[in-house]
Design a protein around this motif. Structure first.
Motif, PDB file in Angstrom:
ATOM      1  N   TRP A 198      36.327  44.444  40.257  1.00  0.00           N
ATOM      2  CA  TRP A 198      36.719  45.852  40.294  1.00  0.00           C
ATOM      3  C   TRP A 198      36.699  46.404  38.870  1.00  0.00           C
ATOM      4  O   TRP A 198      37.226  45.779  37.939  1.00  0.00           O
ATOM      5  CB  TRP A 198      38.137  45.993  40.872  1.00  0.00           C
ATOM      6  CG  TRP A 198      38.230  45.675  42.323  1.00  0.00           C
ATOM      7  CD1 TRP A 198      38.613  44.492  42.886  1.00  0.00           C
ATOM      8  CD2 TRP A 198      37.926  46.559  43.406  1.00  0.00           C
ATOM      9  NE1 TRP A 198      38.561  44.579  44.248  1.00  0.00           N
ATOM     10  CE2 TRP A 198      38.144  45.846  44.603  1.00  0.00           C
ATOM     11  CE3 TRP A 198      37.493  47.887  43.495  1.00  0.00           C
ATOM     12  CZ2 TRP A 198      37.949  46.412  45.864  1.00  0.00           C
ATOM     13  CZ3 TRP A 198      37.293  48.442  44.747  1.00  0.00           C
ATOM     14  CH2 TRP A 198      37.529  47.711  45.905  1.00  0.00           C
ATOM     15  N   TYR A 199      36.103  47.560  38.750  1.00  0.00           N
ATOM     16  CA  TYR A 199      36.090  48.312  37.503  1.00  0.00           C
ATOM     17  C   TYR A 199      36.747  49.664  37.771  1.00  0.00           C
ATOM     18  O   TYR A 199      36.859  50.085  38.929  1.00  0.00           O
ATOM     19  CB  TYR A 199      34.662  48.525  37.005  1.00  0.00           C
ATOM     20  CG  TYR A 199      33.997  47.281  36.482  1.00  0.00           C
ATOM     21  CD1 TYR A 199      33.597  46.258  37.339  1.00  0.00           C
ATOM     22  CD2 TYR A 199      33.760  47.115  35.119  1.00  0.00           C
ATOM     23  CE1 TYR A 199      32.992  45.114  36.858  1.00  0.00           C
ATOM     24  CE2 TYR A 199      33.139  45.977  34.622  1.00  0.00           C
ATOM     25  CZ  TYR A 199      32.753  44.988  35.496  1.00  0.00           C
ATOM     26  OH  TYR A 199      32.154  43.853  35.012  1.00  0.00           O
ATOM     27  N   VAL A 221      38.829  56.382  38.985  1.00  0.00           N
ATOM     28  CA  VAL A 221      37.949  56.019  40.092  1.00  0.00           C
ATOM     29  C   VAL A 221      37.697  54.520  39.978  1.00  0.00           C
ATOM     30  O   VAL A 221      37.312  54.038  38.907  1.00  0.00           O
ATOM     31  CB  VAL A 221      36.622  56.800  40.037  1.00  0.00           C
ATOM     32  CG1 VAL A 221      35.714  56.344  41.177  1.00  0.00           C
ATOM     33  CG2 VAL A 221      36.871  58.294  40.114  1.00  0.00           C
ATOM     34  N   TYR A 222      37.931  53.819  41.048  1.00  0.00           N
ATOM     35  CA  TYR A 222      37.768  52.366  41.068  1.00  0.00           C
ATOM     36  C   TYR A 222      36.454  52.017  41.753  1.00  0.00           C
ATOM     37  O   TYR A 222      36.167  52.498  42.860  1.00  0.00           O
ATOM     38  CB  TYR A 222      38.945  51.720  41.790  1.00  0.00           C
ATOM     39  CG  TYR A 222      40.197  51.680  40.942  1.00  0.00           C
ATOM     40  CD1 TYR A 222      40.875  52.853  40.628  1.00  0.00           C
ATOM     41  CD2 TYR A 222      40.683  50.481  40.433  1.00  0.00           C
ATOM     42  CE1 TYR A 222      42.012  52.821  39.825  1.00  0.00           C
ATOM     43  CE2 TYR A 222      41.821  50.441  39.636  1.00  0.00           C
ATOM     44  CZ  TYR A 222      42.475  51.620  39.338  1.00  0.00           C
ATOM     45  OH  TYR A 222      43.600  51.587  38.535  1.00  0.00           O
ATOM     46  N   TYR A 223      35.670  51.181  41.080  1.00  0.00           N
ATOM     47  CA  TYR A 223      34.356  50.789  41.571  1.00  0.00           C
ATOM     48  C   TYR A 223      34.321  49.290  41.854  1.00  0.00           C
ATOM     49  O   TYR A 223      34.812  48.483  41.070  1.00  0.00           O
ATOM     50  CB  TYR A 223      33.279  51.111  40.540  1.00  0.00           C
ATOM     51  CG  TYR A 223      33.109  52.574  40.245  1.00  0.00           C
ATOM     52  CD1 TYR A 223      33.817  53.168  39.214  1.00  0.00           C
ATOM     53  CD2 TYR A 223      32.229  53.358  40.994  1.00  0.00           C
ATOM     54  CE1 TYR A 223      33.667  54.515  38.932  1.00  0.00           C
ATOM     55  CE2 TYR A 223      32.067  54.700  40.718  1.00  0.00           C
ATOM     56  CZ  TYR A 223      32.786  55.276  39.692  1.00  0.00           C
ATOM     57  OH  TYR A 223      32.625  56.606  39.407  1.00  0.00           O
ATOM     58  N   CYS A 224      33.682  48.960  42.938  1.00  0.00           N
ATOM     59  CA  CYS A 224      33.434  47.563  43.280  1.00  0.00           C
ATOM     60  C   CYS A 224      32.080  47.146  42.701  1.00  0.00           C
ATOM     61  O   CYS A 224      31.117  47.921  42.746  1.00  0.00           O
ATOM     62  CB  CYS A 224      33.427  47.419  44.797  1.00  0.00           C
ATOM     63  SG  CYS A 224      33.042  45.770  45.412  1.00  0.00           S
ATOM     64  N   ASN A 225      32.031  45.960  42.158  1.00  0.00           N
ATOM     65  CA  ASN A 225      30.790  45.416  41.597  1.00  0.00           C
ATOM     66  C   ASN A 225      30.551  44.036  42.172  1.00  0.00           C
ATOM     67  O   ASN A 225      31.494  43.266  42.388  1.00  0.00           O
ATOM     68  CB  ASN A 225      30.907  45.347  40.072  1.00  0.00           C
ATOM     69  CG  ASN A 225      29.782  44.565  39.441  1.00  0.00           C
ATOM     70  OD1 ASN A 225      29.919  43.380  39.174  1.00  0.00           O
ATOM     71  ND2 ASN A 225      28.656  45.218  39.210  1.00  0.00           N
ATOM     72  N   TYR A 241      25.255  45.013  41.858  1.00  0.00           N
ATOM     73  CA  TYR A 241      25.371  46.130  42.778  1.00  0.00           C
ATOM     74  C   TYR A 241      26.703  46.829  42.551  1.00  0.00           C
ATOM     75  O   TYR A 241      27.703  46.194  42.176  1.00  0.00           O
ATOM     76  CB  TYR A 241      25.273  45.645  44.228  1.00  0.00           C
ATOM     77  CG  TYR A 241      23.938  45.047  44.561  1.00  0.00           C
ATOM     78  CD1 TYR A 241      23.717  43.674  44.428  1.00  0.00           C
ATOM     79  CD2 TYR A 241      22.890  45.847  45.010  1.00  0.00           C
ATOM     80  CE1 TYR A 241      22.488  43.128  44.719  1.00  0.00           C
ATOM     81  CE2 TYR A 241      21.658  45.298  45.310  1.00  0.00           C
ATOM     82  CZ  TYR A 241      21.460  43.939  45.161  1.00  0.00           C
ATOM     83  OH  TYR A 241      20.236  43.397  45.457  1.00  0.00           O
ATOM     84  N   TRP A 242      26.720  48.147  42.835  1.00  0.00           N
ATOM     85  CA  TRP A 242      27.926  48.960  42.650  1.00  0.00           C
ATOM     86  C   TRP A 242      28.235  49.752  43.905  1.00  0.00           C
ATOM     87  O   TRP A 242      27.322  50.229  44.591  1.00  0.00           O
ATOM     88  CB  TRP A 242      27.740  49.935  41.487  1.00  0.00           C
ATOM     89  CG  TRP A 242      27.677  49.267  40.156  1.00  0.00           C
ATOM     90  CD1 TRP A 242      26.554  48.827  39.519  1.00  0.00           C
ATOM     91  CD2 TRP A 242      28.769  48.946  39.298  1.00  0.00           C
ATOM     92  NE1 TRP A 242      26.891  48.255  38.317  1.00  0.00           N
ATOM     93  CE2 TRP A 242      28.242  48.313  38.149  1.00  0.00           C
ATOM     94  CE3 TRP A 242      30.151  49.131  39.379  1.00  0.00           C
ATOM     95  CZ2 TRP A 242      29.051  47.868  37.098  1.00  0.00           C
ATOM     96  CZ3 TRP A 242      30.953  48.695  38.329  1.00  0.00           C
ATOM     97  CH2 TRP A 242      30.402  48.069  37.213  1.00  0.00           C
ATOM     98  N   GLY A 243      29.513  49.912  44.180  1.00  0.00           N
ATOM     99  CA  GLY A 243      29.936  50.800  45.241  1.00  0.00           C
ATOM    100  C   GLY A 243      29.978  52.234  44.741  1.00  0.00           C
ATOM    101  O   GLY A 243      29.739  52.511  43.572  1.00  0.00           O
ATOM    102  N   GLN A 244      30.328  53.137  45.661  1.00  0.00           N
ATOM    103  CA  GLN A 244      30.320  54.562  45.333  1.00  0.00           C
ATOM    104  C   GLN A 244      31.597  54.994  44.617  1.00  0.00           C
ATOM    105  O   GLN A 244      31.656  56.076  44.051  1.00  0.00           O
ATOM    106  CB  GLN A 244      30.135  55.399  46.611  1.00  0.00           C
ATOM    107  CG  GLN A 244      31.395  55.586  47.452  1.00  0.00           C
ATOM    108  CD  GLN A 244      31.796  54.349  48.237  1.00  0.00           C
ATOM    109  OE1 GLN A 244      31.102  53.326  48.233  1.00  0.00           O
ATOM    110  NE2 GLN A 244      32.924  54.426  48.922  1.00  0.00           N
ATOM    111  N   GLY A 245      32.607  54.160  44.642  1.00  0.00           N
ATOM    112  CA  GLY A 245      33.864  54.470  43.959  1.00  0.00           C
ATOM    113  C   GLY A 245      34.901  55.052  44.903  1.00  0.00           C
ATOM    114  O   GLY A 245      34.577  55.733  45.868  1.00  0.00           O
TER     115      GLY A 245
END
Length: 124
Positions: free
Chosen positions: A36-37, A92-96, A113-117
């Motif tokens: 998580w970023y 905003v939290y992003y999944c990687n 890969y990244w999620g949309q947040g």
């Protein structure tokens, strides 16, 4: 290709808790790590927490003791349990995910890969 779909963000008062989820789908052969970023307005994206598929975890100093990252390997799903939230956790939290996929066109390849947040807002 891999799709990462995050959920669980929202508005919470300081001291409260939230649980984020990130579900991965696609032609996934294997997963090396997920994390998580977060990115607050005017700031750079930063690592919050990460976990390897071997189980090793890594946390930002600012969230140690408050956040817990877990994963369900069978479901290719990542979670972030956030407790004792502070206004400075607002972002905003992003999944990687670092995953290996296979396709007839490209064969086997490993990509990030990244999620949309998902927005997390902590009010004081």
């Amino acid at each position: 290709q891999v799709q990462l779909v995050e959920s669980g963000g929202g508005l919470v008062q300081a001291g409260g808790s939230l649980r984020l989820s990130c579900a991965a789908s696609g032609s996934i052969v294997s997963t090396s790590a997920m994390g998580w970023y977060r990115q607050a307005p005017g700031k750079q994206r930063e690592l919050v927490a990460a976990v390897t598929w071997g189980g090793s975890t890594n946390y930002a100093d600012s969230v140690k003791g408050r956040f817990t990252i877990t994963r369900d390997s069978a479901k290719n799903t990542l979670y972030l349990q956030m407790s004792t939230l502070k206004p400075e956790d607002t972002a905003v939290y992003y999944c990687n995910a670092k995953m290996t996929t296979w396709s007839r066109a490209s064969g086997s390849r490993t990509d990030d890969y990244w999620g949309q947040g998902t927005q997390v807002t902590v009010s004081s």
